[in-house]
Design a protein around this motif. Structure first.
Motif, PDB file in Angstrom:
ATOM      1  N   TYR A 142      -3.386  -3.184  -4.023  1.00  0.00           N
ATOM      2  CA  TYR A 142      -4.223  -3.633  -5.325  1.00  0.00           C
ATOM      3  C   TYR A 142      -3.735  -4.800  -5.666  1.00  0.00           C
ATOM      4  O   TYR A 142      -2.392  -4.976  -5.813  1.00  0.00           O
TER       5      TYR A 142
ATOM      6  N   THR B 220      -2.884   6.895  -5.953  1.00  0.00           N
ATOM      7  CA  THR B 220      -3.841   6.803  -5.336  1.00  0.00           C
ATOM      8  C   THR B 220      -3.682   7.761  -3.671  1.00  0.00           C
ATOM      9  O   THR B 220      -2.580   7.889  -3.285  1.00  0.00           O
ATOM     10  N   TYR B 221      -4.853   8.141  -3.361  1.00  0.00           N
ATOM     11  CA  TYR B 221      -4.992   8.966  -1.969  1.00  0.00           C
ATOM     12  C   TYR B 221      -5.133   7.937  -0.979  1.00  0.00           C
ATOM     13  O   TYR B 221      -5.105   8.366   0.376  1.00  0.00           O
ATOM     14  N   THR B 222      -5.533   6.757  -1.128  1.00  0.00           N
ATOM     15  CA  THR B 222      -6.054   5.489   0.023  1.00  0.00           C
ATOM     16  C   THR B 222      -4.894   4.840   0.344  1.00  0.00           C
ATOM     17  O   THR B 222      -3.742   5.017  -0.130  1.00  0.00           O
ATOM     18  N   GLY B 223      -5.127   4.182   1.601  1.00  0.00           N
ATOM     19  CA  GLY B 223      -4.199   3.425   2.024  1.00  0.00           C
ATOM     20  C   GLY B 223      -4.264   2.119   2.042  1.00  0.00           C
ATOM     21  O   GLY B 223      -3.711   1.040   2.293  1.00  0.00           O
ATOM     22  N   SER B 224      -5.011   1.652   0.789  1.00  0.00           N
ATOM     23  CA  SER B 224      -5.197   0.440   0.147  1.00  0.00           C
ATOM     24  C   SER B 224      -3.969  -0.467  -0.839  1.00  0.00           C
ATOM     25  O   SER B 224      -3.256   0.390  -1.259  1.00  0.00           O
TER      26      SER B 224
ATOM     27  N   SER C 104       0.853  -1.328   0.092  1.00  0.00           N
ATOM     28  CA  SER C 104       0.144   0.042   0.198  1.00  0.00           C
ATOM     29  C   SER C 104       0.926   1.192  -0.104  1.00  0.00           C
ATOM     30  O   SER C 104       2.078   1.079   0.212  1.00  0.00           O
TER      31      SER C 104
END
Length: 127
Positions: A108, A102-106, A53
């Motif tokens: 992929y 991305t701006y998320t902490g996920s 991430s």
């Protein structure tokens, strides 16, 4: 333009180790990207190997490599690594890194989610 350049592939005997590197260059800072490694063997579809991430360094692995491969990154060097231990002949493939802005902490793990790809590096494991 974002560029990803892999290195570290080669020929190794079964049971051996390799460390792949992928350096990212271009606009946007490296820590805005979630990163992943994929591989493609001859005659097969590209498959997910490992992901990390953007923040919190959460990692995720394919079952086939869990416990043998380790993904990590060094934000100061704009580089993501794939440490591969206990290699098997079935690990033979072209390994590519990928980046997802991305701006998320996920993390992929599907090819469709990634925006940028490297050219790949060959890993061959002999029996």
């Amino acid at each position: 333009q974002v560029q990803l350049v892999e290195s570290g592939g080669g020929l190794v005997q079964a049971g051996g180790s390799l460390r792949l590197s992928c350096t990212v260059s271009g606009h946007n800072t490296f820590n805005m990207y979630a990163m992943g490694w994929f591989r493609q063997a001859p005659g097969k579809e590209r498959e997910f190997v490992a992901a990390i991430s953007r923040i919190y360094t959460i990692t995720y692995y394919a079952d086939s490599v869990k416990g043998r491969f380790t993904i990590s990154k060094d934000n100061a060097k704009n580089t993501v690594y794939l440490q591969m231990d206990s290699l098997k002949p079935e690990d033979t493939a072209v390994y590519s890194c990928a980046a997802h802005y991305t701006y998320t902490g996920s993390y992929y793990y599907t090819t469709d989610e990634y925006d940028y790809w490297g050219q790949g590096t060959q890993v061959t494991v002999s029996s």
